[in-house]
Design a protein around this motif. Sequence first.
Motif, short mmCIF file in Angstrom:
data_model
loop_
_atom_site.label_atom_id
_atom_site.label_comp_id
_atom_site.label_asym_id
_atom_site.label_seq_id
_atom_site.Cartn_x
_atom_site.Cartn_y
_atom_site.Cartn_z
N PHE A 1 -10.56 -8.84 2.27
CA PHE A 1 -9.57 -8.24 3.13
C PHE A 1 -8.29 -7.95 2.35
O PHE A 1 -7.77 -6.83 2.35
N LEU A 2 -7.81 -8.97 1.63
CA LEU A 2 -6.52 -8.86 0.96
C LEU A 2 -6.56 -7.80 -0.13
O LEU A 2 -5.70 -6.91 -0.21
N LEU A 3 -7.58 -7.89 -0.99
CA LEU A 3 -7.59 -6.99 -2.14
C LEU A 3 -7.82 -5.55 -1.72
O LEU A 3 -7.18 -4.62 -2.23
N TYR A 4 -8.75 -5.35 -0.78
CA TYR A 4 -9.05 -3.99 -0.35
C TYR A 4 -7.81 -3.35 0.29
O TYR A 4 -7.40 -2.24 -0.04
N ARG A 5 -7.19 -4.09 1.20
CA ARG A 5 -6.03 -3.53 1.87
C ARG A 5 -4.83 -3.50 0.94
O ARG A 5 -3.93 -2.69 1.12
N GLY A 6 -4.82 -4.38 -0.08
CA GLY A 6 -3.76 -4.29 -1.07
C GLY A 6 -3.84 -2.97 -1.80
O GLY A 6 -2.82 -2.32 -2.07
N LEU A 7 -5.06 -2.57 -2.13
CA LEU A 7 -5.26 -1.26 -2.75
C LEU A 7 -4.72 -0.16 -1.85
O LEU A 7 -4.06 0.79 -2.30
N ALA A 8 -4.98 -0.29 -0.57
CA ALA A 8 -4.48 0.71 0.38
C ALA A 8 -2.97 0.76 0.34
O ALA A 8 -2.37 1.84 0.39
N THR A 9 -2.34 -0.41 0.27
CA THR A 9 -0.89 -0.43 0.26
C THR A 9 -0.35 0.25 -0.99
O THR A 9 0.66 0.96 -0.93
N VAL A 10 -1.04 0.05 -2.12
CA VAL A 10 -0.61 0.72 -3.35
C VAL A 10 -0.66 2.23 -3.16
O VAL A 10 0.29 2.96 -3.46
N ALA A 11 -1.82 2.68 -2.65
CA ALA A 11 -1.94 4.12 -2.46
C ALA A 11 -0.87 4.64 -1.49
O ALA A 11 -0.31 5.72 -1.67
N LEU A 12 -0.62 3.84 -0.46
CA LEU A 12 0.38 4.25 0.53
C LEU A 12 1.77 4.35 -0.11
O LEU A 12 2.52 5.29 0.14
N LEU A 13 2.07 3.36 -0.94
CA LEU A 13 3.36 3.34 -1.61
C LEU A 13 3.53 4.59 -2.45
O LEU A 13 4.56 5.28 -2.40
N VAL A 14 2.49 4.88 -3.25
CA VAL A 14 2.54 6.09 -4.08
C VAL A 14 2.80 7.31 -3.22
O VAL A 14 3.67 8.14 -3.49
N ALA A 15 2.01 7.41 -2.15
CA ALA A 15 2.11 8.60 -1.31
C ALA A 15 3.48 8.72 -0.66
O ALA A 15 4.13 9.76 -0.73
N LEU A 16 3.96 7.63 -0.06
CA LEU A 16 5.20 7.74 0.70
C LEU A 16 6.40 7.95 -0.21
O LEU A 16 7.25 8.81 0.06
N VAL A 17 6.46 7.16 -1.27
CA VAL A 17 7.60 7.33 -2.16
C VAL A 17 7.54 8.72 -2.80
O VAL A 17 8.56 9.39 -2.99
N GLY A 18 6.33 9.15 -3.11
CA GLY A 18 6.17 10.49 -3.65
C GLY A 18 6.68 11.55 -2.71
O GLY A 18 7.36 12.51 -3.14
N ILE A 19 6.37 11.37 -1.42
CA ILE A 19 6.85 12.36 -0.45
C ILE A 19 8.37 12.33 -0.38
O ILE A 19 9.03 13.38 -0.31
#
Lengths: 109, 631, 519
Positions: free
Chosen positions: C177-195
């Motif tokens: 749960f933690l690692l998979y969703r941690g990956l999601a958070t990384v991708a989210l961070l990239v996307a949102l800060v990028g936007i």
Amino acid sequence: MAGGAPFPIPTGSVLALAAILFCIGLYGALTKRNLIIVLVSIELMLNAANINLVAFSKLSDKPSLNGQIFSLFTITVAAAEIAVGLALLLAIFRLRKTSEVKDLDVHKW
Amino acid sequence: MVAYAWLVPLLPLVAYIFLLCLGRRAPEGIVTGVSVVLTFLSFLVSVAVFRAVGSNPDQVAAYTFHWLTVGSRSISVGFEVTHLNALMLVVVTLVSTLVLLFSKGYMHHDDRFAVFYQYLNLFVFSMLALVISPNFLQLYIFWEMVGLCSYLLVGFWYFKPEAALAAKKSFIVTRIGDVGLFAGIILLFLASGSFDYNTIFVAAAAHKLTLGWISGQALVTLTAILIFVGAIGKSAQFPLHVWLPDAMEGPTPVSALIHAATMVAAGVYLVARAYPLFQASPAALTTVAWIGGITALLGALIALTQRDIKRVIAYSTISQLGYMMMALGVGAYAYGVFHLMTHAFFKALLFLAAGSVIHAVHTQDLFEMGGLHKKLPLTTWTFLAGALALAGIVPFAGFWSKDDIMSATLQSGHTVLYVFALVAAFCTAFYIFRVFFLTFTGEPRNPAKYENAHEGGWVMNLPLVVLAVLATVGGFFNTPLNGNGLEKYLLADGAVGVTYSENVPLMALSVVIALLGILLAAILYWRPLVKPERLARGFGFLYQLSYRKFFFDEIYGAVVVGGGKVMAAIVDGVDRYIVDAIVKLVGRVVYYLGLGLKYTQTGQVQTYGVVAGFGLFIILAIAMYRVGGVF
Amino acid sequence: MGLVFWLVVAPLIAGLVILLVPRLGAAVHRGLAFLGSAAALVLTAVAWDQFQYNITGFQHVTALYWFTLPSLWHGANPNGPGNLIIGLSFGVDGLSLPLLALTSLISLLAIVAAKRSVERTREYYFWISLVTAGLLGVFCALDLFTFIAALEITLFAMFFLIYIFGEERRQSAAFKFLLYRGLATVALLVALVGIAYGAAGAYGSQQAATLSGTGLSFDIPTLTNVMHTVSTQAFSSHARSWLFLFLLLAVFIEEAFVPFHTWLPTAHESADTPTSMMLGGVLTKTGAYILLRFGVGLLPGEVRQYGVLIAVFGAINILYGAFAAWAQTDWRRLIAFGSISHMGLVLLGIAALNAVGLQGAMFMMVSSGLLTALLFFLVGAIKDRTETSRIPALGGLSRSLPMLSGFLLVAALGSLGLPLTSGFISEVQAFIGGFDTYPVISFVGVLGVILSAVYLLYAMQKTTFGPLDPRYGELVDATPREYVPALVLTALVLFIGIDPKVIGELFGLSVNALMRIGG
């Protein structure tokens, strides 16, 4: 008297001497089995650096006394460090009954 | 009066809520009393509405209020009274009242008596609400609700595994049809901007229905067929007829009410209500007619050989619903609805009479009955009335409606379908009288069961009598003798469908065919001149085909259910061993990488020193030659 | 300090009190957690009551300033501010208000459902309160920093809940749960800060960046406005596509969409009942929320561009989830896959990118949340009594547990989308939207309606119908602690089904706002 000695010492040779000494010291520190020899090699490296310092204090563009003064510092530090090193060596020998570098591998996987 | 039509579904709902509050331990008398009284009041209101609408053709009306806003459009709910649904209201409330009364005797001493009545009242409410819906969405809502009530009632004796399975099967098979209806009404909503019947019909007639990817005639045909798919499911037409015989696991009053008179008629009602849409698409009408015709024949052929009294009547229902669909398909809108009405009466009668028999002898196997006319005289005579009506003997109700359908079929040019209908009529007469003779005449085949047989009380007999009367005289709503009153009434909704003139030779032909069927049944089962077993062996494979219901259940079980299970297993396998494996693989890779890298930790400082020195050398080299110096 | 701030902080305060004050006892811990969630629910109700339907934008906005990162990006508009303001800001609109209500309600019911026999109540109720606070923060965050911080809080709080208090194989499930969703958070961070950077002009031509006018901002309403008007020179479509794909990856993992879904069944199998209720009921809705708030809100053009892909995945989810659910032998995995199937419909509705589809997706989020929580609650109650949640091991429970079986039937019917339940409202709207934009894909997806009936009724038949297994003859039916939550959830499911206007109005407002921006 600046530079007026019987024959001028070429800067390159002095630096070369220091470099060779340094390399010998480095080689000894990284390959010798006996801990005492490793310590001696480290001393050698330090002295090589000292030679460089003194050489530049006389033979550089702007000769000054800074290099020689700094070399005094280095000698002092080397002395202190070798004292500590030898104390550690004695402690290790008492504990492990060995002074071989290859026997000190507590951090091995 | 029309403005009070909302009372009709409301009263059974009030009964449901009242019974819910009373709880499952309520006394039987109160439970039945409340239900019957409220539903009977609904019936009275329906009759008043019917008369109001009939006497004043402009009295159709719609009352709606806003339910939900989607985007820029608004969806509303409410009720609507037309000639068609005023008639349906009367039929449904009447049969419901009688079944509610009958159940008092049949379900006596069941420890979930009150729950049974709760479900029945909920069903009556849903069915009535379905009928007075003013738009397709509300119809779909209550369409599913009647499906739910059917599920609950078929599975009423849930501790019997067969009943639980039958309930599940009925829900799922009808759901397959429901999906078609769902898609159809959504497409109509998108094309016309509303779920409302009139809006859609007007747009269809004006060729204004378009979507981005399909329009005009193709769209009308597609949506009409999708809606018909829903009707196929709910009305147990071929090929989704397989749930109805299994639904006989439910108590017999349920079979009478839901699976004969009302819910299964909802499909016919749907096609009738959406008739202007179907009329705009001849292809759809042809589909309806053919499916109806095939179903009529299929049901009749299977009913010939069944051993369970309720299953015979169930297949008969399938067959008769096929007749109604066929009528609608050939354009005889009024006749289809007329047959719906008469069928509701005589089929409910047949089921209730069968229920009376089952209640008496505690078996459903025809070959354990026999000679019951001595013990159950009232049941015998009422069953006979129903049988004659079903077989289509003049002057019983079924004759007028069935004959109207058959003559319309022939006269509209569908000769093959007419032949189907005629063969089915022969079979119908045969099988129902086979049941009659096997059950009520001859010698009892199981003396133990025969000894204890007795009629139910007045609660069971009164409905039988009322329905028998209706089965006898109900046909006179629409005969040439009284000016085709029902036809005229229904067509006042709008010029839907076509009517055909009466044709006496055809009428005579159908009566003769029916009498031949009865004669054959008599020869085999009343005064056996030929042993039925020899006939069955003589027909060999055809007999097996009929007895095993044309192997539909086996084929569906293997292909559809089996295929589905295989697919599910595949998906689960993919999930566990491929998708999840990749996820685990990522973890494994990292783990093994670490496992490999640990060997760099030799513990030897000198090694570290060498590596560090080497790295420093590389950095200095890069600095010197690429960047131009460290500083 | 506005209403919404206290709404988020109330469970947090309760959690901190539970954690820090010594020697309070289990009952007090439970009571405090209950109070925290109840306070959040009450404040949500107040916010709902005070909500004004005729103004656009966010209401009850609270902004707390923390610090400024000066000249964070020297490529930003030299005339405008390159400073980035970091702080917390909260606010509600039509979309977040029902989700806040859902979160606080399910949290409350989860606390009620928690067994009295839990040891280490201090940590247990602390983590539950933290999850609640985090989820509430997620749904009303108006600032990227707040949003990601709240999401991270829910992540590790839920990790601990599964790791410490779960059942068999909980450690591996928690880590997955933690690692998979941690990956999601990384991708989210990239996307949102990028936007955020892109909206300030970092990925466009220099001239356009100068013209863009606004500096770097993490504020969501500001970003939404900017992204509405920004041109492709200022924010290149190439960059936008990449950022959208990162966002989509994050959404797919967060929401457990196929093929990134495998953490969900594993987590549900190992978590205990209240954790499953929070996980399945609320946590799995954050992904859809991200897609709506940031996908449709900030990158609507990309949503339209990748619409076919998203819609196809929607249909795949619907069918994959349904087929997989059919094959399951454990109730909890079945419910997890059913939830995946429902969320496929959400994806289809969003991909349709029309008012009906979006509204249907929003309804489905709430409906699926309520139903999933209800199902897990009931299965948990059954498991408490029969020691198993495996379907083949159960049978005939209607005899001994009539009330629980009745609630289970209603929950199953809601899940399969029976009209007069919230499931139907969601389905019909989502499919109307889907058929409008992607008719062929929707035709395929609509088969899921049949399959949902198949797997749910199969499980019901095996569990509640049939002859009573003699092991289960002497079971006690629902106690008030059990039937009150079930009753509340069932009532809500039916209420939304019968009168959808109440929530529909709120969602409609949000849909209008999104559609105006999305076109």
